[in-house]
Write an enzyme that holds these catalytic residues in place. Sequence first.
Site, PDB file in Angstrom:
ATOM      1  N   ALA A  69      29.869 -40.779 -17.353  1.00  0.00           N
ATOM      2  CA  ALA A  69      30.243 -40.050 -16.140  1.00  0.00           C
ATOM      3  C   ALA A  69      31.691 -40.347 -15.805  1.00  0.00           C
ATOM      4  O   ALA A  69      32.201 -41.426 -16.083  1.00  0.00           O
ATOM      5  CB  ALA A  69      29.344 -40.484 -14.994  1.00  0.00           C
ATOM      6  N   GLY A 131      25.892 -41.471 -19.511  1.00  0.00           N
ATOM      7  CA  GLY A 131      25.307 -40.157 -19.237  1.00  0.00           C
ATOM      8  C   GLY A 131      25.234 -39.280 -20.476  1.00  0.00           C
ATOM      9  O   GLY A 131      24.445 -38.327 -20.516  1.00  0.00           O
ATOM     10  N   GLU A 134      22.089 -40.356 -22.062  1.00  0.00           N
ATOM     11  CA  GLU A 134      20.979 -39.882 -21.213  1.00  0.00           C
ATOM     12  C   GLU A 134      20.724 -38.384 -21.437  1.00  0.00           C
ATOM     13  O   GLU A 134      19.582 -37.937 -21.448  1.00  0.00           O
ATOM     14  CB  GLU A 134      21.285 -40.179 -19.743  1.00  0.00           C
ATOM     15  CG  GLU A 134      21.221 -41.683 -19.479  1.00  0.00           C
ATOM     16  CD  GLU A 134      21.681 -42.071 -18.086  1.00  0.00           C
ATOM     17  OE1 GLU A 134      22.836 -41.756 -17.746  1.00  0.00           O
ATOM     18  OE2 GLU A 134      20.891 -42.665 -17.342  1.00  0.00           O
ATOM     19  N   GLU A 156      26.613 -48.748 -18.428  1.00  0.00           N
ATOM     20  CA  GLU A 156      26.816 -48.702 -16.968  1.00  0.00           C
ATOM     21  C   GLU A 156      26.903 -50.084 -16.340  1.00  0.00           C
ATOM     22  O   GLU A 156      27.636 -50.306 -15.375  1.00  0.00           O
ATOM     23  CB  GLU A 156      25.674 -47.923 -16.300  1.00  0.00           C
ATOM     24  CG  GLU A 156      25.650 -46.436 -16.562  1.00  0.00           C
ATOM     25  CD  GLU A 156      24.977 -46.043 -17.876  1.00  0.00           C
ATOM     26  OE1 GLU A 156      24.726 -46.924 -18.729  1.00  0.00           O
ATOM     27  OE2 GLU A 156      24.717 -44.843 -18.057  1.00  0.00           O
TER      28      GLU A 156
END
Length: 736
Positions: A69, A131, A134, A156
């Site tokens: 992100a 992300g 993910e 993260e």
Amino acid sequence: MADYKTFSIETDADGIAVMTIDLPGKSMNVWNGDLIDEFTAFMDEFAANEDIKGLVVTSGKESGFLAGADLTMFGGMPKDAGPKDIYEANLRLQNALRRMETAGQDPKALMKGQATAKPVAAAINGLALGGGMELALACHQRFASDNGKVQLGQPEVQVGLIPGAGGTQRTQRLAGVQKAIQDCSLGKPMKAEEAKAAGYIDEIVPHGELVESAKAWCRENPKSVQRWDKKGFKIPGGAGAMDPRAVPVYAGASAMAQGATNHNYPAVRRILSAIYEGAIVPFDTALRIESKYFTQCLMEPQAKNMIRTLFVNKGAAEKGMARPEGVPKAELRKVGVLGAGMMGAGIAYVTARAGCEVVLLDRDVEAAEKGKGYSVKLNEKAISRGKLSKEKSEEMLGRIQPTADYNDLADVDLIIEAVFEDPKVKKDVTEKTQAVIRDDVIFASNTSTIPIKNLAKNFERSKDFIGIHFFSPVDKMPLVEIITPEGCGDKALATALDYVQKIKKTPIVVADARGFYCNSVVVPYLNEAALMVKEGINPALIDNCAVHMGMPVGPLALMDETSQELGWSIAQSAMEEEGDDYTPNGVEDLLKLFVEDLGRKGRKVGKGFYDYPEGGKKEIWKGLSDHFPLQNDQPSADEVKERLMYVQLVAAARMYAQDVVHDPQSADLGAIFGWGFAPWTGGPMSHIDTIGLEEFVRTADSLAQKHGEKFTPPQMFRDLAEKGQTLYGQAEKAAA
Ligand code: NAD
């Protein structure tokens, strides 16, 4: 079909759509506001449009799939954003991924077999981190290219967060509890083969067939349903407190995760909770649990500090935040490096690796060749690990020209001097260089201890003289201090920053004070540890406390690395220079004893505070306690940690108060990337803000009473504490 800016959609005759994510103007795909908006919009279309039978998600970037992100998004959230805003903002991406996975069908209907989703496959061509991983895990099937560039990971935790787009839930449902805890809490990337063994990747295919393989799979599986949306799905290896297979896994994996991070990262605890709680509830509830813990992380100062320093401010510094406006970008085709010793050899390596030609000059060609040999060695290592091709290595080495002839510097665009730390030698090489270089070339010195303004006197165009201070080993250390002496011109500063950008390091700009910024903090920190040894504190306690605090190595081990010899030589030159004004730091006798009497000059000779047996593990030197007997009553670990932490905090605070480092942002970046200051704090200035200035001043004063004036905080910090301000708040106000 709507027109999207962040990706293209091409649907073939069979109704298989290929989404190629390619963020305009970015070198790498990331989840930012635009992509989340458009991705959400497309997923509505995907669910509703019956002509679309399946979906392949891939990337249009050579650099990879999607690298996480854009954390500046969080910086852009309104200052008064509360937990509910963050929770809901996070749910948007979770929901969009869920919509892709279920094709908008009710999960209960999927579970009962009353509906089917549409096949979704990921075609992963490179980095898929955070992300990005993910997104891939939300696809029903994952294909990875065999191009050697594929890496999956959930990093993260390294900025104080937990995976927030389903990462904690999908990892455990694919790879089991233990692997999920390991991957989410350590944040280490894994190659395609490891990801396949774990179950994150289904197939590794030839690069040229990547998208086609994913399409073919979609065609062959028209009624695909995600594994966890099927009746009877079980987490591989078992999960939940009632499963006897899982119970020891929770205990062991929790201990491993907390042990590896020394309890410094609250995100780790939340990852463990999200994985544990999420395993025993329906998938959509599990996602909400994850979102709750993600929100808790973001509400805490620690994650905000880490994101601000490690992401936002690092990025800004690397983009040239401190660069003066209006100076054209420097063309750095060829760089002259003077001195091919430890530092010069490293500087030549990083410069040639960045694509510049390098003239590497030493007293004789043999010494210069030896300096080039360092690049040869590093390249050989990279080749043996499959990280560099022989051709690329040859090409890179071909750019380094070893020489002893000053005439070879005639057409360089920048000079970096790294000869002996001796003013006379520096003067001599500066004058010889000046005689042959063009009169628009910037001259930079890598000195550690000599004021740049003194060296600039040797150069006729003193406005074109600057300090570019590297850290050792140059190829590994990410920080570079740029020192602007009085009278330094904009062009010199802009060129230095352009150079640091080219070699992909992180710059901070600091004033021309003894030790500049980083060494002005590291030296008192190392001295404090040496003083503790003199007091009879157990050396293992000292180093372990530092590591538990989040430092990469203990201060005694670090002193061995930088060498007692260097410490003693710096102390001696300070004594000589300052004469009667010299303030003893209390460790001169220890350094003299180590270097002159015991020959324990540091790791380079295999002997310092530790012994370094060849091929064996380092161990504390057994004779140390003969010279410095251990106290019977050892201090508590908390006392040792506080002392080691505050000696750095106060020294950094002084550097900021004296304007040696000009802003809290640079002070934090310099600390983490220059000497490895505990990254979980976001840096010393962030940490002082988190502690609160009042509390900081109070604790520092009480330490000063016990251990001396070096713990006394600067007046500026007392004033800010009295006004109830924060360092970042005050700096922001001043900047505005
Ligand atoms: P070093 O002794 O390893 O290398 C110095 C090199 O300069 C040698 O190869 C020597 O042959 C060469 N040299 C000496 N006189 C010369 C001359 N007249 N002409 C050409 N070459 C000459 O030293 P180093 O550790 O690489 O340090 C070099 C500089 O970098 C110093 O100013 C030092 O303060 C600075 N520095 C060192 C470190 C560190 O950790 N070692 C870190 C940052 C900066």
